[in-house]
Design an enzyme around this catalytic site. Structure first.
Site, short mmCIF file in Angstrom:
data_model
loop_
_atom_site.label_atom_id
_atom_site.label_comp_id
_atom_site.label_asym_id
_atom_site.label_seq_id
_atom_site.Cartn_x
_atom_site.Cartn_y
_atom_site.Cartn_z
N LEU A 36 12.70 23.68 -12.77
CA LEU A 36 14.14 22.84 -12.92
C LEU A 36 14.49 23.01 -14.43
O LEU A 36 15.58 22.83 -14.62
CB LEU A 36 14.27 21.42 -12.36
CG LEU A 36 14.81 21.27 -10.99
CD1 LEU A 36 13.81 22.06 -10.15
CD2 LEU A 36 15.09 19.95 -10.50
N TYR A 60 12.73 14.91 -13.88
CA TYR A 60 11.84 14.62 -14.79
C TYR A 60 11.62 13.01 -14.77
O TYR A 60 12.53 12.33 -15.05
CB TYR A 60 12.57 14.87 -16.29
CG TYR A 60 11.78 14.62 -17.46
CD1 TYR A 60 11.17 15.77 -18.27
CD2 TYR A 60 11.48 13.41 -18.10
CE1 TYR A 60 10.57 15.54 -19.47
CE2 TYR A 60 10.87 13.12 -19.30
CZ TYR A 60 10.37 14.35 -19.84
OH TYR A 60 9.61 13.91 -21.05
N TYR A 124 16.09 8.42 -19.60
CA TYR A 124 16.14 8.87 -18.37
C TYR A 124 17.20 8.42 -17.20
O TYR A 124 17.77 9.26 -16.44
CB TYR A 124 14.80 8.12 -17.78
CG TYR A 124 14.36 8.32 -16.50
CD1 TYR A 124 14.15 9.30 -15.59
CD2 TYR A 124 14.54 7.14 -15.40
CE1 TYR A 124 13.73 9.49 -14.32
CE2 TYR A 124 14.51 7.39 -13.97
CZ TYR A 124 14.13 8.50 -13.50
OH TYR A 124 13.91 8.48 -12.18
#
Length: 289
Positions: A36, A60, A124
């Site tokens: 990705l 991730y 994130y």
């Protein structure tokens, strides 16, 4: 029907490859086949496979590392889902994508709904929110499923870390002031399969997607803290001597990425639209059987 599943060696991807069998031709790829972080490869793989449905659990997920690796986190979690959605639009395909409770800042003390404002407090969470938005603007049939505190019997996760540490420690000092819903990866995969079965069996699939497309929360029901989760893991475990669990504050266990103090998310919308969800305690017991 061709179903493309990304991240097949990850916790959710591994379970999805099993759960989706029988609903179509499942083509599951790992990072070696579809990385990705390589957006050109992402396009090429989708164009070669020509799926009717893209299911994307790949991400991730190193929350702390993302703070210093923000460019890669944003490419994998933010840009790649947008590329998948663009390719899905060209194919007339639908997409199911997974996001996170970390899109919220944790300032509430009641479960977050899909209509609550997002405000991620770490890289994130910001990268996952960017992925949600990229899919939404693509204008394709889609389901974005936010989940939380994912664990399983394989890979790297909190459950396995606790069981490993419990082997040689007399005490486990675990954060007790962060609240969430531990969710077994198989619960996520089986619920997804149930939803896909409904979509594929609809008399008019286009009408089904038009009605159901959107954002949903998908977690186990109930809530606990990391310390409470740890106590439940140990209660289910068979070992000669179990360590005591001491609840500590977030301040006593500082990490590079901030965590929301409260990230319980309401799943009422998904339950009403699709199916029920088990309690976090029931999921944990099944996982540890």
């Amino acid at each position: 029907m061709k179903i493309l599943v990304t991240g097949k060696t990850g916790q959710v991807g591994y379970e999805l490859e099993r759960s989706l069998q029988g609903l179509g031709e499942v083509i599951a790829v790992d990072r070696n086949q579809m990385d990705l972080s390589d957006l050109v490869q992402v396009r090429d793989v989708i164009r070669a496979i020509k799926p009717n449905l893209i299911v994307n659990p790949a991400a991730y997920t190193a929350v702390d590392k993302a703070e210093t690796d923000s460019e890669l986190a944003m490419r994998v979690n933010g840009e790649a889902p947008g590329v998948m959605a663009e390719e899905a639009r060209k194919l007339g395909a639908a997409m199911i994508h997974y996001s996170t409770d970390y899109v919220f800042d944790g300032s509430k003390n009641t479960p977050y709904t899909e209509s609550d404002s997002t405000c991620p407090i770490n890289v994130y969470g910001a990268s996952k929110l960017a992925g949600e938005q990229a899919i939404q603007v693509a204008g394709i049939p889609h389901l974005i499923l936010r989940t939380s505190w994912v664990y399983g019997a394989r890979g790297k996760n909190f459950l396995l870390t606790v069981l490993r540490l419990a082997q040689d420690r007399s005490e486990l000092r675990i954060v007790g002031d962060q609240h969430g819903a531990p969710t077994w990866c198989r619960t996520i995969a089986d619920t997804t399969a149930h939803i896909v079965a409904q979509a594929f069996s609809a008399q008019d699939q286009n009408a089904w997607w038009q009605e159901k497309s959107g954002l949903y929360h998908l977690t186990a029901q109930g809530q606990t803290t990391w310390a409470g989760f740890t106590e439940a893991i140990l209660a289910n475990a068979t070992m000669p001597k179990k360590p005591i669990v001491t609840a500590i504050t977030t301040q006593e266990y500082p990490l590079p990425a901030k965590r929301p103090g409260y990230s319980v998310i309401s799943c009422e919308k998904l339950i009403e639209a699709f199916c029920g969800l088990p309690s976090w305690e029931a999921g944990l017991r099944l996982c540890q059987e």
